[in-house]
Design a protein around this motif. Structure first.
Motif, PDB file in Angstrom:
ATOM      1  N   GLN A  34      10.121 -15.224   5.051  1.00 45.57           N
ATOM      2  CA  GLN A  34      10.763 -14.485   6.138  1.00 45.57           C
ATOM      3  C   GLN A  34      10.170 -13.083   6.265  1.00 45.57           C
ATOM      4  O   GLN A  34      10.061 -12.535   7.367  1.00 45.57           O
ATOM      5  CB  GLN A  34      12.276 -14.386   5.891  1.00 45.57           C
ATOM      6  N   ILE A  35       9.792 -12.480   5.130  1.00 40.56           N
ATOM      7  CA  ILE A  35       9.178 -11.156   5.119  1.00 40.56           C
ATOM      8  C   ILE A  35       7.703 -11.310   4.766  1.00 40.56           C
ATOM      9  O   ILE A  35       7.350 -11.935   3.764  1.00 40.56           O
ATOM     10  CB  ILE A  35       9.883 -10.232   4.112  1.00 40.56           C
ATOM     11  N   LYS A  36       6.852 -10.733   5.609  1.00 43.18           N
ATOM     12  CA  LYS A  36       5.405 -10.841   5.429  1.00 43.18           C
ATOM     13  C   LYS A  36       4.821  -9.464   5.163  1.00 43.18           C
ATOM     14  O   LYS A  36       5.422  -8.443   5.503  1.00 43.18           O
ATOM     15  CB  LYS A  36       4.767 -11.468   6.670  1.00 43.18           C
ATOM     16  N   TYR A  37       3.648  -9.446   4.561  1.00 44.25           N
ATOM     17  CA  TYR A  37       3.005  -8.178   4.234  1.00 44.25           C
ATOM     18  C   TYR A  37       1.494  -8.356   4.272  1.00 44.25           C
ATOM     19  O   TYR A  37       0.984  -9.470   4.260  1.00 44.25           O
ATOM     20  CB  TYR A  37       3.455  -7.685   2.857  1.00 44.25           C
ATOM     21  N   ARG A  38       0.801  -7.239   4.300  1.00 47.71           N
ATOM     22  CA  ARG A  38      -0.666  -7.249   4.302  1.00 47.71           C
ATOM     23  C   ARG A  38      -1.166  -6.137   3.395  1.00 47.71           C
ATOM     24  O   ARG A  38      -0.611  -5.031   3.400  1.00 47.71           O
ATOM     25  CB  ARG A  38      -1.204  -7.063   5.721  1.00 47.71           C
ATOM     26  N   GLU A  39      -2.207  -6.429   2.627  1.00 49.65           N
ATOM     27  CA  GLU A  39      -2.788  -5.448   1.721  1.00 49.65           C
ATOM     28  C   GLU A  39      -4.250  -5.201   2.086  1.00 49.65           C
ATOM     29  O   GLU A  39      -4.956  -6.114   2.506  1.00 49.65           O
ATOM     30  CB  GLU A  39      -2.681  -5.930   0.272  1.00 49.65           C
ATOM     31  N   ASP A  40      -4.672  -3.962   1.913  1.00 45.12           N
ATOM     32  CA  ASP A  40      -6.051  -3.536   2.181  1.00 45.12           C
ATOM     33  C   ASP A  40      -6.625  -3.080   0.837  1.00 45.12           C
ATOM     34  O   ASP A  40      -6.380  -1.951   0.391  1.00 45.12           O
ATOM     35  CB  ASP A  40      -6.042  -2.397   3.199  1.00 45.12           C
ATOM     36  N   VAL A  41      -7.358  -3.968   0.162  1.00 42.09           N
ATOM     37  CA  VAL A  41      -7.826  -3.714  -1.198  1.00 42.09           C
ATOM     38  C   VAL A  41      -9.285  -3.275  -1.173  1.00 42.09           C
ATOM     39  O   VAL A  41     -10.141  -3.941  -0.579  1.00 42.09           O
ATOM     40  CB  VAL A  41      -7.660  -4.967  -2.085  1.00 42.09           C
ATOM     41  N   ILE A  42      -9.570  -2.141  -1.831  1.00 39.41           N
ATOM     42  CA  ILE A  42     -10.909  -1.549  -1.873  1.00 39.41           C
ATOM     43  C   ILE A  42     -11.345  -1.475  -3.335  1.00 39.41           C
ATOM     44  O   ILE A  42     -10.569  -1.055  -4.196  1.00 39.41           O
ATOM     45  CB  ILE A  42     -10.900  -0.152  -1.240  1.00 39.41           C
ATOM     46  N   LEU A  55     -12.798   2.871  -8.371  1.00 41.33           N
ATOM     47  CA  LEU A  55     -12.079   4.144  -8.392  1.00 41.33           C
ATOM     48  C   LEU A  55     -12.847   5.220  -7.652  1.00 41.33           C
ATOM     49  O   LEU A  55     -12.252   6.083  -6.993  1.00 41.33           O
ATOM     50  CB  LEU A  55     -11.835   4.570  -9.848  1.00 41.33           C
ATOM     51  N   GLU A  56     -14.168   5.190  -7.730  1.00 42.46           N
ATOM     52  CA  GLU A  56     -14.987   6.218  -7.071  1.00 42.46           C
ATOM     53  C   GLU A  56     -14.822   6.225  -5.556  1.00 42.46           C
ATOM     54  O   GLU A  56     -15.143   7.216  -4.889  1.00 42.46           O
ATOM     55  CB  GLU A  56     -16.465   6.033  -7.433  1.00 42.46           C
ATOM     56  N   ASN A  57     -14.308   5.127  -5.010  1.00 40.46           N
ATOM     57  CA  ASN A  57     -14.104   5.037  -3.561  1.00 40.46           C
ATOM     58  C   ASN A  57     -12.708   5.473  -3.127  1.00 40.46           C
ATOM     59  O   ASN A  57     -12.389   5.434  -1.936  1.00 40.46           O
ATOM     60  CB  ASN A  57     -14.356   3.603  -3.088  1.00 40.46           C
ATOM     61  N   ALA A  58     -11.881   5.914  -4.083  1.00 35.72           N
ATOM     62  CA  ALA A  58     -10.516   6.313  -3.742  1.00 35.72           C
ATOM     63  C   ALA A  58     -10.453   7.492  -2.765  1.00 35.72           C
ATOM     64  O   ALA A  58      -9.665   7.460  -1.815  1.00 35.72           O
ATOM     65  CB  ALA A  58      -9.720   6.616  -5.014  1.00 35.72           C
ATOM     66  N   PRO A  59     -11.240   8.558  -2.951  1.00 37.63           N
ATOM     67  CA  PRO A  59     -11.146   9.674  -1.986  1.00 37.63           C
ATOM     68  C   PRO A  59     -11.444   9.250  -0.550  1.00 37.63           C
ATOM     69  O   PRO A  59     -10.704   9.607   0.377  1.00 37.63           O
ATOM     70  CB  PRO A  59     -12.178  10.678  -2.507  1.00 37.63           C
ATOM     71  N   LYS A  60     -12.517   8.499  -0.358  1.00 42.46           N
ATOM     72  CA  LYS A  60     -12.870   8.051   0.996  1.00 42.46           C
ATOM     73  C   LYS A  60     -11.783   7.149   1.570  1.00 42.46           C
ATOM     74  O   LYS A  60     -11.411   7.268   2.742  1.00 42.46           O
ATOM     75  CB  LYS A  60     -14.203   7.306   0.961  1.00 42.46           C
ATOM     76  N   ALA A  61     -11.240   6.242   0.741  1.00 41.61           N
ATOM     77  CA  ALA A  61     -10.182   5.346   1.206  1.00 41.61           C
ATOM     78  C   ALA A  61      -8.918   6.120   1.535  1.00 41.61           C
ATOM     79  O   ALA A  61      -8.212   5.809   2.509  1.00 41.61           O
ATOM     80  CB  ALA A  61      -9.900   4.292   0.140  1.00 41.61           C
ATOM     81  N   PHE A  62      -8.621   7.141   0.751  1.00 38.21           N
ATOM     82  CA  PHE A  62      -7.433   7.967   0.976  1.00 38.21           C
ATOM     83  C   PHE A  62      -7.532   8.704   2.303  1.00 38.21           C
ATOM     84  O   PHE A  62      -6.590   8.715   3.108  1.00 38.21           O
ATOM     85  CB  PHE A  62      -7.281   8.944  -0.183  1.00 38.21           C
ATOM     86  N   ILE A  63      -8.678   9.311   2.547  1.00 46.13           N
ATOM     87  CA  ILE A  63      -8.877  10.025   3.813  1.00 46.13           C
ATOM     88  C   ILE A  63      -8.812   9.056   4.989  1.00 46.13           C
ATOM     89  O   ILE A  63      -8.212   9.352   6.030  1.00 46.13           O
ATOM     90  CB  ILE A  63     -10.229  10.771   3.773  1.00 46.13           C
TER      91      ILE A  63
END
Length: 333
Positions: free
Chosen positions: A297-305, A308-316
């Motif tokens: 009944q409840i659906k979700y979506r995740e965007d997985v990158i 760790l070195e890519n965290a700043p770019k993904a955060f922005i």
């Protein structure tokens, strides 16, 4: 003496305006052996969330590890409540290895749900949506609920909880793909692209009977479009203002006098909230939403990158709306 070291991302500079990759620094640092009552944790998945932008203003010291919640493996345990091999949620920050004294940990069971859901639909973002809707917004059958960032981890659950309560759900998202997901996959009644030049007119058409609950998590142009449509006794849970991060002064004329008058005349409830103030409701949230996820009944979506070195770019990118779903960094398999 331990020969372990952690890869970590620290705050290199206070952001001026929008956050930049130069505001972060990747570095290597030694990790001590866990002492009595302590655990050595290895980060598997790191959650990226909008609140972190606010922490960059003053809560995180220059040179300190960026804050954040993670899914971690217990590598070594000198704590009676945990053993090596346990998978837990922990406030590790943006790093690969960390030491914990056992506080603010929660065990996860991968047999029930994917462990990443502990960072999203069954974790802090989901709980934020639950608190805002169940305890503050309280939508009723036939009412209209509007939420921005409707394809994200908070907004997506807000709209689904509105539908479960029998209300109409109007979602605002960025781009045709996100709008299609909001309407066709999540089951919102209407999805509107916030990039449309006639956003205010489209929202008015989508809400012919006005807005009874506006879940505020963005601010800016979406707030300006929703505000005139609020009905008498409408409720406005406020959990974030992503569009206003980094602004020194709000653009445009002073809208505060008109806003206060509308609050008075319409009898509006405008309540800011932090989900940690409602932790006594967490078990109810877990029971209700996990049942909805289990049943479909409840659906979700995740965007997985990856990395760790890519965290700043993904955060922005997340702050600028480039993500599609809950943003998670896969630090280690």
């Amino acid at each position: 003496m331990s020969a372990l070291s952690t890869k970590r991302i620290v705050l290199a500079a206070r952001p001026v305006g929008k956050a930049k990759e130069d505001d972060f620094r990747l570095e290597q640092a030694p990790v001590s052996d866990p002492g009595a009552g302590q655990l050595l944790l290895r980060t598997r998945y790191l959650s990226l969330d909008p609140y972190m932008r606010g922490r960059m203003e003053e809560a995180v010291a220059i040179g300190d590890v960026m804050v954040g919640q993670s899914v971690v493996d217990v590598l070594v345990s000198n704590h009676p409540s945990y053993k090596a091999g346990d998978v837990v949620l922990a406030q590790t920050g943006w790093q690969t290895l960390s030491i914990s004294n056992g506080e603010r940990l929660r065990k996860l069971d991968a047999a029930d749900f994917p462990i990443t859901t502990g960072l999203g639909v069954l974790g802090m973002p989901g709980f934020t949506a639950y608190v805002g809707m169940r305890l503050i917004g309280q939508p009723k059958r036939g009412e209209t609920v509007v939420v921005a960032a409707a394809s994200g981890p908070v907004g997506s659950l807000v709209g689904q909880l509105a539908r479960i309560a029998g209300a109409r759900a109007v979602g605002i998202a960025g781009g045709p793909d996100k709008c299609a997901f909001v309407k066709n996959k999540l089951g919102f009644d209407v999805a509107i692209d916030h990039r449309a030049p006639d956003l205010a007119q489209k929202l008015a058409v989508a809400c012919p009977n006005g807005i009874d609950v506006y879940f505020e998590n963005v601010g800016g142009a979406v707030w300006a479009a929703a505000w005139p449509l609020l009905n008498r006794l409408a409720r406005v849970p406020v959990c974030g203002l992503v569009s206003q991060f980094g602004q020194q002064t709000p653009p445009g004329p002073d809208r505060l006098p008109a806003t206060m008058r509308q609050i008075l005349v319409k009898g509006l409830t405008v309540r800011g909230f932090i989900n940690s103030d409602f932790l006594d409701q967490f078990s109810d949230f877990q029971r209700e939403v996990s049942a909805g996820v289990s049943s479909g009944q409840i659906k979700y979506r995740e965007d997985v990158i990856d990395g760790l070195e890519n965290a700043p770019k993904a955060f922005i990118g997340m702050l600028e709306g480039r993500n599609f779903g809950k943003v998670i960094i896969r630090v280690a398999d």
